[in-house]
Design an enzyme around this catalytic site. Structure first.
Site, PDB file in Angstrom:
ATOM      1  N   ILE A  10       0.857  -1.305   0.206  1.00 24.49           N
ATOM      2  CA  ILE A  10       0.061   0.155  -0.082  1.00 24.49           C
ATOM      3  C   ILE A  10       0.999   1.174   0.103  1.00 24.49           C
ATOM      4  O   ILE A  10       0.708   2.209  -0.789  1.00 24.49           O
ATOM      5  CB  ILE A  10      -0.943  -0.125   1.367  1.00 24.49           C
ATOM      6  CG1 ILE A  10      -1.960  -1.192   1.050  1.00 24.49           C
ATOM      7  CG2 ILE A  10      -1.710   1.394   1.416  1.00 24.49           C
ATOM      8  CD1 ILE A  10      -2.826  -1.469   2.293  1.00 24.49           C
TER       9      ILE A  10
ATOM     10  N   ASP B 294      -8.993   7.916   8.273  1.00 23.73           N
ATOM     11  CA  ASP B 294      -9.901   6.578   8.002  1.00 23.73           C
ATOM     12  C   ASP B 294     -10.162   5.523   8.942  1.00 23.73           C
ATOM     13  O   ASP B 294     -10.645   4.761   9.062  1.00 23.73           O
ATOM     14  CB  ASP B 294      -9.663   6.025   6.656  1.00 23.73           C
ATOM     15  CG  ASP B 294     -10.664   5.188   6.157  1.00 23.73           C
ATOM     16  OD1 ASP B 294     -11.873   5.395   5.905  1.00 23.73           O
ATOM     17  OD2 ASP B 294     -10.438   3.893   5.800  1.00 23.73           O
TER      18      ASP B 294
ATOM     19  N   ARG C 126      -3.891   2.264  10.896  1.00 26.27           N
ATOM     20  CA  ARG C 126      -4.464   1.919  12.268  1.00 26.27           C
ATOM     21  C   ARG C 126      -4.446   2.940  13.084  1.00 26.27           C
ATOM     22  O   ARG C 126      -3.697   3.858  13.004  1.00 26.27           O
ATOM     23  CB  ARG C 126      -3.784   0.661  12.932  1.00 26.27           C
ATOM     24  CG  ARG C 126      -3.999  -0.733  12.099  1.00 26.27           C
ATOM     25  CD  ARG C 126      -5.287  -1.100  12.341  1.00 26.27           C
ATOM     26  NE  ARG C 126      -5.423  -2.484  11.940  1.00 26.27           N
ATOM     27  CZ  ARG C 126      -5.998  -2.720  10.656  1.00 26.27           C
ATOM     28  NH1 ARG C 126      -6.385  -1.557   9.638  1.00 26.27           N
ATOM     29  NH2 ARG C 126      -6.189  -4.013  10.267  1.00 26.27           N
TER      30      ARG C 126
ATOM     31  N   ASP D 104      10.933   2.913   6.418  1.00 28.47           N
ATOM     32  CA  ASP D 104      10.592   1.608   6.831  1.00 28.47           C
ATOM     33  C   ASP D 104      11.621   0.906   7.362  1.00 28.47           C
ATOM     34  O   ASP D 104      12.874   0.838   6.940  1.00 28.47           O
ATOM     35  CB  ASP D 104      10.155   0.790   5.348  1.00 28.47           C
ATOM     36  CG  ASP D 104       9.351  -0.316   5.828  1.00 28.47           C
ATOM     37  OD1 ASP D 104       8.125  -0.436   5.421  1.00 28.47           O
ATOM     38  OD2 ASP D 104       9.865  -1.601   6.023  1.00 28.47           O
TER      39      ASP D 104
ATOM     40  N   GLU E 159     -12.222   3.403  17.557  1.00 30.26           N
ATOM     41  CA  GLU E 159     -13.117   3.323  16.612  1.00 30.26           C
ATOM     42  C   GLU E 159     -14.300   1.916  16.512  1.00 30.26           C
ATOM     43  O   GLU E 159     -15.159   2.036  16.045  1.00 30.26           O
ATOM     44  CB  GLU E 159     -12.609   2.852  15.163  1.00 30.26           C
ATOM     45  CG  GLU E 159     -11.771   1.725  14.786  1.00 30.26           C
ATOM     46  CD  GLU E 159     -11.464   1.591  13.230  1.00 30.26           C
ATOM     47  OE1 GLU E 159     -11.563   0.677  12.633  1.00 30.26           O
ATOM     48  OE2 GLU E 159     -10.608   2.591  12.981  1.00 30.26           O
TER      49      GLU E 159
ATOM     50  N   THR F 254      -4.738   5.823   7.017  1.00 27.66           N
ATOM     51  CA  THR F 254      -5.740   4.831   6.288  1.00 27.66           C
ATOM     52  C   THR F 254      -4.946   3.450   7.072  1.00 27.66           C
ATOM     53  O   THR F 254      -5.245   2.529   6.524  1.00 27.66           O
ATOM     54  CB  THR F 254      -5.566   4.721   4.980  1.00 27.66           C
ATOM     55  OG1 THR F 254      -4.195   4.692   4.381  1.00 27.66           O
ATOM     56  CG2 THR F 254      -6.247   6.259   4.166  1.00 27.66           C
TER      57      THR F 254
END
Length: 336
Positions: free
Chosen positions: A159, A263, A239, A178, A268, A237
């Site tokens: 992603i 998002d 966690r 990363d 949530e 988008t």
């Protein structure tokens, strides 16, 4: 082969639309029991008499739930998601294997992350509402060019890589962070890997695409937020737990950030995926976050495309078939 029975928790109408057509295959006798409730300690007893369970991101398997499932003879837990931070793997170690859908549609999430950025920046959501009410004023709708701005991608799995490539298409400079850099990919697409702290300081746009782990929980905190450029935008988008929401609210109140498009949200599971339009939002943090004009919140929607839903259903059922027919676990999450 006897019919395999699976308790399917947190069912939504679209789950049936994509799973039911695949259940017609007579070669694999599988029966799903669709349950509308979420899995947790209070509902785990509903799995009694089933061979396995299928869960989604807001189902919770803690130590208590894991013990109940194990004592009921559950043989496998199939996640219809890639993330698994809602599962206590240590509590399941040596008891019940867990399989997942590692990559259902990375393009869906990457494209959605960029759409959030474009919407927040150019305020198309506000313009739409205005025009529907006959207001054609442009006041307050000013945005900025993405061209030649700096985008920071934290997490370069599939992603993150696709998001970076899309943003490169806008003419943006793209930085990446990363623990396991993809040097060949970065060279091919003009992406520069740097350490996370420097990326946070230099980026105009920061997009989060890393998994939630104990090491990076709430790493976007007051310190990280204060080190961002004034006016920077953050997109999440991944966690919700990657961001300390209270610290985010503080940064927004101080007018340090240009905005946030989310998002996902730390808590949530209390609201997302359900209709609460006729109720008062009891989560004071979420309610405060929703008051900011430069915050855009959606309900964990990034994955929600036809292609992704098809891939989730196909991979989930294939995981179950291979386990019960051949004792194979191609997408097992290792618990040891």
């Amino acid at each position: 082969m006897e019919t395999v029975k699976i308790a399917f928790f947190d069912t939504k109408p679209y789950d049936r639309d994509y799973f039911d057509p695949l259940l017609k295959d007579p070669a694999f006798p599988l029966k799903l029991k669709y349950l509308n409730v979420r899995l947790g300690p209070d509902t785990a007893a509903l799995a009694s008499g089933y061979d396995g369970i299928c869960i989604f991101v807001n189902d919770r398997i803690d130590a208590v739930t894991a013990d109940i499932l194990y004592r009921q003879g559950i043989k496998i837990i199939a996640l219809r998601s890639a993330g698994y931070n809602n599962v206590d793997l240590e509590a399941l170690r040596g008891k019940i294997p867990v399989v997942r859908v590692p990559a259902y549609s990375p393009h869906a999430v990457a494209e959605y992350a960029v759409s959030l950025l474009l919407t927040l920046n150019r305020k198309t959501h506000k313009a739409y509402s205005r025009v529907r009410e006959g207001n054609f004023s442009l006041a307050g709708l000013e945005g900025f060019d993405l061209y030649q701005k700096i985008a920071g991608i934290i997490g370069t799995g599939q992603i993150g890589k696709i998001t970076a490539e899309i943003l490169r298409g806008f003419g943006m400079e793209v930085l990446a962070s990363d623990p396991y850099p993809s040097a060949e990919w970065a060279k091919a697409h003009g992406v520069l890997y740097i350490d996370r702290e420097e990326l946070i300081r230099r980026s105009d746009i920061i997009s989060l695409h890393c998994p939630l782990t104990p090491e990076n929980r709430r790493f976007i905190n007051r310190g990280a937020l204060s080190s961002m450029k004034p006016g920077a935008i953050i997109i999440n988008t991944g966690r919700g737990g990657l961001i300390d929401t209270r610290d985010l609210i503080y940064a927004l109140k101080e007018n340090h950030l240009g905005g946030a498009a989310l998002d996902v949200y730390e808590e949530e599971d209390r609201y997302f995926f359900e209709d609460h339009s006729g109720q008062v939002i009891q989560d004071d943090v979420l309610a405060r976050l929703m008051t900011f004009p430069n915050v855009l919140i959606t309900s964990h929607q990034a994955f929600f495309t036809r292609e992704a839903l098809s891939a989730i259903a196909e991979t989930t059922l294939e995981n179950l078939r291979r386990f019960f027919e051949k004792n194979e676990r191609p997408h097992e999450i290792k618990t040891a």
